[in-house]
Write a protein that holds these residues in place. Structure first.
Motif, PDB file in Angstrom:
ATOM      1  N   GLU A   4      -6.135   2.918   5.504  1.00  0.00           N
ATOM      2  CA  GLU A   4      -6.312   4.365   5.390  1.00  0.00           C
ATOM      3  C   GLU A   4      -6.307   4.823   3.939  1.00  0.00           C
ATOM      4  OE1 GLU A   4      -3.546   6.852   7.635  1.00  0.00           O
ATOM      5  OE2 GLU A   4      -3.974   8.478   6.247  1.00  0.00           O
ATOM      6  N   ILE A   5      -7.382   5.496   3.554  1.00  0.00           N
ATOM      7  CA  ILE A   5      -7.435   6.032   2.188  1.00  0.00           C
ATOM      8  C   ILE A   5      -7.372   7.557   2.227  1.00  0.00           C
ATOM      9  CG2 ILE A   5      -9.981   6.072   2.035  1.00  0.00           C
ATOM     10  CD1 ILE A   5      -9.634   5.017  -0.872  1.00  0.00           C
TER      11      ILE A   5
ATOM     12  N   ARG B  22       0.801  -1.220   0.000  1.00  0.00           N
ATOM     13  CA  ARG B  22       0.000   0.000   0.000  1.00  0.00           C
ATOM     14  C   ARG B  22       0.833   1.269   0.000  1.00  0.00           C
ATOM     15  NH1 ARG B  22      -2.780   0.911   4.436  1.00  0.00           N
ATOM     16  NH2 ARG B  22      -1.123  -0.078   5.608  1.00  0.00           N
TER      17      ARG B  22
ATOM     18  N   ARG C 187      -4.497   4.552  -3.690  1.00  0.00           N
ATOM     19  CA  ARG C 187      -5.332   3.740  -2.786  1.00  0.00           C
ATOM     20  C   ARG C 187      -6.773   3.718  -3.285  1.00  0.00           C
ATOM     21  NH1 ARG C 187      -2.646   4.397   2.999  1.00  0.00           N
ATOM     22  NH2 ARG C 187      -0.516   3.916   2.333  1.00  0.00           N
TER      23      ARG C 187
ATOM     24  N   PHE D 170       3.787   8.831  -5.268  1.00  0.00           N
ATOM     25  CA  PHE D 170       2.353   8.587  -5.448  1.00  0.00           C
ATOM     26  C   PHE D 170       1.629   9.902  -5.661  1.00  0.00           C
ATOM     27  CE2 PHE D 170       0.723   9.926  -1.243  1.00  0.00           C
ATOM     28  CZ  PHE D 170       1.896   9.952  -0.493  1.00  0.00           C
TER      29      PHE D 170
HETATM   30  P1  ATP Z   1      -0.139   5.398   6.132  1.00  0.00           P
HETATM   31  O1  ATP Z   1      -0.421   5.343   7.596  1.00  0.00           O
HETATM   32  O2  ATP Z   1      -0.959   4.451   5.322  1.00  0.00           O
HETATM   33  O3  ATP Z   1       1.323   5.368   5.805  1.00  0.00           O
HETATM   34  P2  ATP Z   1      -0.132   8.259   6.295  1.00  0.00           P
HETATM   35  O4  ATP Z   1      -0.744   8.461   7.629  1.00  0.00           O
HETATM   36  O5  ATP Z   1       1.327   8.369   6.154  1.00  0.00           O
HETATM   37  O6  ATP Z   1      -0.649   6.855   5.682  1.00  0.00           O
HETATM   38  P3  ATP Z   1      -1.015  10.799   5.210  1.00  0.00           P
HETATM   39  O7  ATP Z   1       0.278  11.450   5.514  1.00  0.00           O
HETATM   40  O8  ATP Z   1      -2.206  11.202   5.977  1.00  0.00           O
HETATM   41  O9  ATP Z   1      -0.847   9.214   5.250  1.00  0.00           O
HETATM   42  O10 ATP Z   1      -1.287  10.961   3.631  1.00  0.00           O
HETATM   43  C1  ATP Z   1      -2.607  11.096   3.095  1.00  0.00           C
HETATM   44  C2  ATP Z   1      -2.989   9.915   2.218  1.00  0.00           C
HETATM   45  O11 ATP Z   1      -1.993   9.622   1.251  1.00  0.00           O
HETATM   46  C3  ATP Z   1      -3.142   8.604   2.964  1.00  0.00           C
HETATM   47  O12 ATP Z   1      -4.419   8.521   3.538  1.00  0.00           O
HETATM   48  C4  ATP Z   1      -2.959   7.584   1.871  1.00  0.00           C
HETATM   49  O13 ATP Z   1      -4.162   7.441   1.125  1.00  0.00           O
HETATM   50  C5  ATP Z   1      -1.953   8.239   0.971  1.00  0.00           C
HETATM   51  N1  ATP Z   1      -0.582   7.750   1.184  1.00  0.00           N
HETATM   52  C6  ATP Z   1       0.252   8.044   2.215  1.00  0.00           C
HETATM   53  N2  ATP Z   1       1.451   7.486   2.056  1.00  0.00           N
HETATM   54  C7  ATP Z   1       1.396   6.808   0.876  1.00  0.00           C
HETATM   55  C8  ATP Z   1       2.343   6.038   0.139  1.00  0.00           C
HETATM   56  N3  ATP Z   1       3.582   5.869   0.566  1.00  0.00           N
HETATM   57  N4  ATP Z   1       1.948   5.499  -1.039  1.00  0.00           N
HETATM   58  C9  ATP Z   1       0.705   5.696  -1.494  1.00  0.00           C
HETATM   59  N5  ATP Z   1      -0.230   6.414  -0.857  1.00  0.00           N
HETATM   60  C10 ATP Z   1       0.099   6.970   0.324  1.00  0.00           C
END
Ligand code: ATP
Ligand code: MN
Length: 477
Positions: free
Chosen positions: A400-401, A235, A451, A240
């Protein structure tokens, strides 16, 4: 004669009209039937070759992967699975494809193998469907925001700030790495670097997005983000795409309403505009599941899952409620979690998120009001002194999306929080100006585009929903 796309041809009523098609050969049976695909749809057009009147030299060159043009008449098809076919008068081979060497044989290849030949995988049914859906979702996102009067703001790719303070950034430099300028203390002298300071690729456009919201009211970004996360999960990508709306005069409830409306809208858009591709992927997953024992198969197929998602409200639960659900769960009592849930304040692991979404609520869940210690500095503090107005949207099979929050609009509280978290206020003085001059309640969120594509296509590995994935130790193409 002008070329007609196969998607359009398949919708015509056949009246012997003369048509030219161009595309790539999927298969060629009995020296007679070409299954032709041009990428406009998952469905192939059957082109019937008059082999008695076509030179042997041409017939030999009609091979899997070859680019051809065919001109002929459109007639009703006798064969099953298609309504029309093209009876070719002429077939021209535009680009040959050596059948012996062509990596995509007309058989089922594993997704892992196709990842290694990502430059060709667009030509398969599965990836054709995935990337047509990806396109539609991107278009639907722009349409949704445009129709609501949001402004599309292009936030920078190269920045000197690390929005989350998480430090998972890629450096940007034009130093000669074999000869890095250092100061008298032996530290790297960024003053001599291209920008005169240390810079990195953006991890989020949020902070700049907030500046836009403080002038335009409602803005969104939709661009690439980069995180040097060393986690090799299904994921996470190092590169991204993220959609980040930011809205002035919104509180957390408005924020949740918008996120839910957006997700419903874009999934519905794909169901309406990519029906055939979603049907194809639904069938693909059903075929795959046939190999699993009955009790491991999904209760709903992909199409049903998507419809269920758009026809039901997401469950809204506070972190504190979620913790007590998890703590009281049989799963926890029987020690089935790798990380047991005992104390309030711990960060939720993806096994916990999945339990809530897939076992307990059985639908998408919005978790709110997390402990401030596990969230970013800019989230609005609640009166309890312990939690912040955060929201994460969790999806079945994805986790988490969306991650978002109401932002802290009160200068003093924000500065105090930054001090506690060792975030240098001088460097973010431009950000704090929004709180100095005409501050107002506002909120926003980040939706991970891949996602979302994962959810809508039912694919299970994020590497299969971006054309050329970048992950640790992998940067091909
Ligand atoms: P996760 O806990 O899954 O690593 P995050 O808390 O780091 O997520 P945020 O910083 O809130 O995520 O980023 C917003 C959104 O970006 C996330 O809800 C997720 O959908 C997406 N996202 C975050 N990191 C990644 C990644 N490395 N690759 C793809 N999508 C990502
Ligand atoms: Mn992360």
């Amino acid at each position: 004669m002008a070329r007609v796309k196969i998607k359009e041809i398949l919708g015509l009523s056949p009246q012997n009209q003369e048509i030219t098609v161009k595309g790539w050969v999927r298969t060629f049976r009995n020296n007679q039937f070409i299954a032709l695909n041009d990428g406009s749809t998952n469905n192939n057009l059957q082109v019937v070759v008059d082999f008695n009147n076509t030179p042997e030299t041409i017939l030999k060159r009609i091979t899997t992967g070859a680019a051809i043009a065919a001109t002929g008449t459109l007639i009703p098809s006798q064969g099953k699975g298609q309504t029309v076919e093209l009876v070719a008068k002429t077939v021209e081979v535009i680009g040959d494809s050596d059948a012996e060497k062509y990596p995509l044989q007309p058989k089922k290849h594993s997704l892992e193998f196709l990842r290694e030949i990502a430059h060709l995988r667009f030509r398969t049914n599965t990836f054709g469907a995935v990337f047509r859906i990806r396109h539609s979702l991107a278009y639907a996102i722009h349409k949704f925001f445009n129709d609501k009067g949001f402004l599309y703001l292009h936030t920078p790719i190269i920045t000197a700030s690390d929005a989350e303070g998480a430090g998972e950034t890629f450096h940007v430099t034009n130093f000669d790495l074999n000869n890095i300028p250092r100061n008298e203390q032996g530290e790297i002298n960024y003053k001599e670097d291209f920008f005169g300071k240390s810079t990195n690729l953006t991890v989020s456009g949020q902070l700049e997005g907030e500046l836009g919201a403080m002038a335009f009211g409602d803005i969104y970004t939709f661009g690439p983000t980069f995180r040097a996360e060393n986690s090799n999960t299904a994921r996470h990508l190092a590169e991204f795409w993220m959609i980040e709306p930011e809205m002035a005069f919104y509180d957390l409830n408005d924020n949740m309403d918008l996120a839910e409306e957006l997700l419903h809208y874009v999934i519905r858009y794909a169901l309406e505009h990519n029906k055939e591709d979603i049907e194809f992927l639904t069938q693909r997953l059903l075929d795959e599941e046939k190999q699993k024992p009955q009790n491991e198969r999904s209760e709903m197929n992909l199409m049903e899952k998507l419809n269920f998602c758009i026809n039901n409200k997401f469950e809204r639960v506070t972190y504190t409620e979620a913790i007590s659900i998890l703590r009281e769960s049989n799963h926890n009592k029987k020690k089935k979690f790798q990380y047991l849930v005992n104390e309030w304040g711990v960060d939720l692991q993806s096994e916990h998120e999945r339990y809530l979404v897939e076992k307990h609520f059985n639908k998408p869940v919005i978790l709110t009001d997390y402990p401030k210690n596990i969230k970013a500095f800019y989230m609005r503090q609640n009166d309890d002194g312990k939690t912040v107005r955060a929201m994460d949207i969790l999806f079945p099979g994805i986790g988490e999306i969306v991650g978002g929050s109401q932002r802290e609009e009160r200068l003093e509280l924000l500065e105090q929080r930054m001090k506690e978290m060792n975030i240098p206020a001088e460097e973010l003085s431009w950000y704090l100006d929004t709180r100095r001059f005409g501050s107002c309640p506002h909120a926003g969120f980040g939706l991970g585009f891949e996602r979302l594509v994962l959810f809508v296509t039912g694919m299970t590995n994020i590497r299969d929903v971006i054309p050329f994935p970048r992950t640790p130790k992998n940067c091909e193409f």
